[in-house]
Scaffold this active site. Structure first.
Site: not given
Length: 291
Positions: A106, A189, A201
């Site tokens: 991320s 996502d 995600h």
């Protein structure tokens, strides 16, 4: 046996922050950046590091120490990018024979890829020393759910055919290392694909952990640790990001942006135009986190 493995994984994640002890590993040394809002330490991407450690005995791990916050997102991930460089250079100086892998999830993947590629606008420039370290000792770069994902980049994997919030266009700086990079993003996502399925995600760890660990193992075993860097600066290579539609209501900040101090480091610096874009997208991330 399963219970012992679960206990080992739990212990692995409790060791936060995860600081390298200075020992030169005979395996691979991994530098890991957690995702947004995860507690200091390895975060969920640490499970990939754990799997790599099982495949490559006598490996070591260090966590990138950065805020990993949605608030002041730009300052947060820029700090992470600078820390990636600092930790790599620190390790290269201390252990010139140890190979290195970079792992990020991320926001941590965004910071990692900016450390390797620059920010995409040419405003975050890699130092010569760091470029040489990437060419000589960093043999694998692995990202999950990177907001700068662009499916047209040669290292992009997963089911996404789109692009993220910070879709990367300029890949010139990292082209020499393209074969050593894998960045996973799946369709839907909300951050790397601009989709609307928040569950995607967090799904990379169940779907791609073993594949990512095996990629690191293969690069550790087979790749030549030295890349010939170009002696001249080539014109920027841009990839075309797939067109995405974003509601303009998302782009409207709910409060007046606060001024941020741009960190300076050997990795380079970010210009004001990039800070403005990042501030807006940071607001988008907070908005989506509340959904």
């Amino acid at each position: 046996m399963k219970e012992l493995l679960l206990r080992a994984l739990a212990l692995f994640h409790r060791q936060t922050p995860y600081i390298w002890d200075g020992t030169c590993a005979t395996g691979i040394h991994m530098i890991v950046a957690r995702g947004s809002t995860e507690a200091p330490g390895l975060g969920r991407i640490g499970v990939v590091a754990q799997n790599v450690s099982m495949l490559i005995p006598n490996s070591s791990v260090a966590a990138v120490d950065y805020p990993a916050t949605f608030e002041n997102y730009f300052t947060s991930y820029a700090t992470g990018a600078s820390e990636f460089e600092r930790l790599v250079l620190e390790h290269v100086q201390a252990c010139p024979d140890t190979r290195i892998a970079l792992l990020g999830y991320s926001q941590g993947a965004h910071a990692m890829m900016d450390s390797v590629c620059g920010d995409g606008d040419g405003e975050f420039v890699l130092s010569l020393g760091f470029r040489q370290a990437l060419a000589s000792q960093v043999v694998a770069v692995v990202g999950f759910g990177d907001p700068s994902f662009n499916a047209t980049a040669p290292w992009s994997v997963g089911t996404s055919t789109g692009a993220g919030l910070f879709a990367r266009k300029n890949i010139t700086a990292c082209e020499p290392y393209a074969a050593r990079i894998q960045s996973w993003c799946d369709e839907g996502d909300v951050y790397c694909d601009l989709g609307n399925d928040r569950a995607v995600h967090g799904s990379y760890f169940s779907n791609y952990t073993q594949e990512a660990a095996q990629f690191v193992k293969e690069k550790f075993d087979n790749s030549d640790p030295v890349i010939d860097l170009p002696t001249t600066t080539a014109p920027p290579t841009e990839t075309t990001a797939p067109t995405e539609t974003v509601s303009t209501s998302i782009l409207t900040p709910t409060s007046t942006p606060t001024e941020t101090t741009i960190p300076q480091s050997a990795a380079g610096s970010f210009g004001p135009s990039w800070m403005m874009v990042a501030s807006i997208v940071g607001s988008m991330m907070v908005w989506m986190e509340l959904l």
